[in-house]
Structure formats: C-alpha cells, structure tokens
Design an enzyme around this catalytic site. Structure first.
Site, short mmCIF file in Angstrom:
data_model
loop_
_atom_site.label_atom_id
_atom_site.label_comp_id
_atom_site.label_asym_id
_atom_site.label_seq_id
_atom_site.Cartn_x
_atom_site.Cartn_y
_atom_site.Cartn_z
CE1 TYR A 36 -5.65 6.54 -9.79
CE2 TYR A 36 -5.69 5.60 -11.99
CZ TYR A 36 -6.28 5.79 -10.76
OH TYR A 36 -7.50 5.22 -10.50
CG LEU A 37 1.18 11.62 -12.99
CD1 LEU A 37 1.54 13.08 -13.21
CD2 LEU A 37 1.51 10.80 -14.23
CD GLN A 38 0.36 10.43 -5.24
OE1 GLN A 38 0.80 10.68 -4.14
NE2 GLN A 38 -0.75 11.00 -5.71
NE ARG A 39 -2.54 3.93 -8.40
CZ ARG A 39 -3.83 3.79 -8.18
NH1 ARG A 39 -4.34 4.19 -7.03
NH2 ARG A 39 -4.62 3.25 -9.09
CB THR B 23 -0.97 0.05 1.20
OG1 THR B 23 -1.60 1.33 1.23
CG2 THR B 23 -0.27 -0.19 2.52
N GLY C 260 -3.36 9.92 0.52
CA GLY C 260 -3.32 9.75 1.97
C GLY C 260 -4.70 10.01 2.55
CG ASP D 171 -2.86 5.20 1.45
OD1 ASP D 171 -2.49 6.26 0.91
OD2 ASP D 171 -3.93 4.64 1.18
CD GLU E 16 -6.21 10.90 -1.45
OE1 GLU E 16 -6.51 11.22 -2.61
OE2 GLU E 16 -6.01 9.71 -1.10
#
EC number: 2.7.1.90
Length: 420
Positions: A297-300, A142, A191, A144, A247
């Site tokens: 989505y870019l971050q993950r 995850t 988050g 998170d 977020e």
C-alpha cells in the site's frame, strides 16, 4: 429542463491522486450549479448507492474540496465489489436506478478501473430501458496502468515515481554494504497481469548497468535457470544485485511464482510473496545474503512524492467528466491522449465504454528488453514524462496535512433496505 443531481463514487484500490479526480468533479459541478444540483458521493463506492448510503458534498467547504487535490486514499471510501451481469442479478442494477430516481440523480461519475467501466456501461444501458436515462461517464483510475485506449491511467505516474525513487535509494544502501553484508535486494511491486509498475523501477538508472539489474514482468515467463545465472553474474561483476519483481510474475504455464489460493471480491487471486519466494530461491541455490521489501500500500498511497503530471491529469479527467456530461455525452470513458513529436504534450479524449470494459492493456513487447529482464529506450521515453515534476502537499510540524471531510449523510427516501 430542471437540473439533476450527480452521483460520484470511487472503486477498487485507491491511489495517491484519485481524490484529485474527485476534486475535479466537485469543483466543476459547483461551477455549473445552474445545470447540476448537488453532488452525492457513494459511501464506500457503489455499495453506497446500493445501500442508499450517500454523502452530500454540498456541506463541504470550498477549501476542503480543494484540499482533496493533495489528499491520498479514497476520501469517500472505495470498495472491491463487482456487480454481476444483468442476467445474473438484474436486481442490483434496478436498485441503483431506483436510488438514483429517488434522489433525482441524472449523472453518474464512476472513478475506477476496468470493472467499474463495465458497471458504468450497464447502468447507462439499463437506465434507458427503465425509462430513467442516466448519463454515465467513467473516470479512469488504476495504478496498474492497464486500461485500453488511454495513453496512461491517473494513479500510475505517482506509483511509478515512488517505485523509481525507492529503487534508487535502496540500491545506494545495498551498494554501500555489499562488501561485507547484503548481496541481493528484491523490491516486490504491484502488477497482476501487466508489468508497468515494475518497468518504472528501471527509471532509477541514469545509465546502462546501474540498478535495478533485473526486472521481472508478468508478460515474460519466469525462467529460473536464466534468472539465477544473471543474479550470480551480476553479484560477481558488481558486488551486488538489485531486483524489481512484479507480484504477477509467473512461469510459462501460467503458475504464479507466488500466489494465494484465496480470491478477492472481483474474483482475482490474492497476490503477494514473490520477493520472499525469490529470496529463498537465491539463498538456497546461490547462498547469497539478501533483503527484500514489499511496497504494497505504500506505493499507491505516497502522496508526499506524487508526480505533478499525475496530479494534473487526475484532476483534468474528473473535470472533463462533468463537462462531457453537460455536453450530452454518455457511456464514455475520459482518456488521456499523448501528442507525437518532441516534448511531452497531452490532451483529453474519450472512448466508448462498450470497448473499454474488461480489457487489459499489457506492456508492449518492444518495451521489454530482448533478454526479458529490463526495458527498452521506447519504454523509458514513454514512462519518464509520467513521473515528472513534484506536487508536494502542505506540511505542518513535519507531517503532510490532508483534507478532513464532514461526510454529512443524505437522508434516505426509500424504505426498502438492500442486502449485498
């Protein structure tokens, strides 16, 4: 004792390194072909098992499976599908056992977060009661970073690295233009209830006073007056202000700064919109020109900038899941355990699933600065090793090259379709 096949599935939001865990599972299973038959992967997660829609990974070459280690996203497809409780819908769990039995599956490796840990536990429990015991091992994943018992979660380190790097680079951009243009920049990151990702933005700073100047955590109630005062003070002193906002940031009564009335398949409220909401507030109250960005989505999915630590750990938990199953373990989650002392060292452990499921690990209070807008040295010491090192994928013509699977479907053995 005849060998059993294994079922592997990916669940929830995917990461830059979840396929490294898949690689660890499949490669390790192949090394133990005397004990494990084939590895079947659920097409679109647990839905693939319910629909008897599975991929036979034995048709993938060793080179293709190895390439999963540097491939982002969920190679076999993931899903946001939460099985109800046994009391509410026993039929779903009975269907899983029925499919596993039909395909001689004795090992269940579920790669996901808290909800998948709960599913993994229930499958194990019901399979025992139905007389077809299945060894269920949960593989943590995850972005998170909110699973309990494990020091950190595979997927988080790479997101943390992406957010830290993006914050640093955007800050340099804003600083170069602040004299006559943008005064405030806001980066919105993931988050829902835990501020681990937002906290990682602080790693962009090499010394005190450098951006990001403000971080908003879900764990700290948003105080509009204090926030605006700090934004104004920062702009007047430094010429600009950089903000990283989770977020899930919310007011003291639990109301989100920004959130949709819609919910996802897990029952979670759809998040997003914190950055533009804050930007509008700043413009209205302070009049400063702003820009904002949504990492989304870019971050993950940013495998090109993945943390080497994260890749190594993601592969290791997948490998360990198979080894744990072969050792007779059941209903456990593979954990990462940090050693105390100088230097960063870690090893793998385990936690019982009945203690893991549906528990969220939030940021400790001593990781958040006294004013609530930054992190402490304790947090920095915790976070820094997790983003360490680079593990670049191979490139061709300037573009990363990722695994392409044949995805040969397993022939169905049941004549009863299952609606979900």
């Amino acid at each position: 004792m005849p060998k059993k096949n294994a079922f592997y599935a990916q669940s929830g939001g995917v990461t830059a390194v979840i396929n490294a865990s898949a690689c660890g599972v499949i490669e390790t299973a192949r090394q133990h072909s005397d004990s494990i038959g084939k590895v079947y992967a659920g097409h679109n997660g647990i839905i693939g098992a319910l629909r008897e829609d599975m991929i036979d990974t034995s048709h993938e070459s060793d080179a293709t499976i190895a390439a999963l280690r540097h491939t982002p996203s969920g190679a076999f497809g993931s899903c946001r599908y939460k099985l109800k409780s046994l009391e509410e819908n026993r039929a779903e769990y009975e269907r899983l056992i029925e499919v596993f039995k039909a395909h001689d599956i004795g090992y269940f490796f579920y790669n996901g977060g808290g909800d998948s840990a709960d599913t993994c536990l229930k499958v194990s429990q019901l399979s025992e009661k139905m007389g077809y015991p299945i060894q269920a091992i949960h593989i943590p994943k995850t972005v998170d970073n909110d699973l309990p018992f494990t020091d950190n979660c595979p997927g988080f380190g790479s997101v943390a690295k992406y957010v830290a790097v993006s914050t640093k680079e955007a800050s340099l951009d804003v600083a170069s233009m602040c004299e006559s243009s943008t005064k405030v920049f806001i980066l919105e990151v993931m988050g829902r209830h835990a501020g681990w990702i937002a906290a990682a933005g602080a790693l962009a700073a090499d010394s005190a006073g450098e951006p990001p100047h403000i971080i908003l955590f879900p764990e700290v109630p948003f105080n509009e007056k204090e926030f605006l005062a700090l934004v104004d003070k920062t702009v007047k002193e430094k010429g600009y202000c950089v903000i990283v906002a989770s977020e899930g940031a919310q007011y003291n009564d639990g109301t989100l700064i920004a959130g949709s009335a819609h919910t996802d398949a897990f029952g979670h409220k759809q998040l997003g919109g914190v950055a533009p909401t804050l930007a509008a507030l700043i413009k209205h109250e302070l009049g400063y020109k702003y820009h904002w960005a949504l990492a989304d989505y870019l971050q993950r999915s940013a495998r090109h900038i993945a943390s080497a630590t994260d890749v190594e750990q993601a592969y290791a938990v997948g490998k360990a899941a198979v080894e744990y199953a072969l050792a007779g373990k059941n209903s456990v989650m593979v954990t990462i355990e940090r050693h105390n002392g100088n230097g960063y060292r870690w090893e793998l452990g385990e936690a019982p699933l009945d203690q893991v499921a549906n528990i969220e690990k939030k940021m400790p209070s001593d990781f958040i600065s006294r004013d609530g807008f930054g992190i402490t040295q304790l947090a920095r010491d915790y976070l820094s090793p997790l983003i360490a090192g680079e593990d670049y994928p191979p490139y061709k013509n300037g573009i990363p090259q990722y695994a392409k699977l044949a995805k040969v479907v397993v022939a169905k053995k049941l004549n009863t379709p299952f609606d979900i």
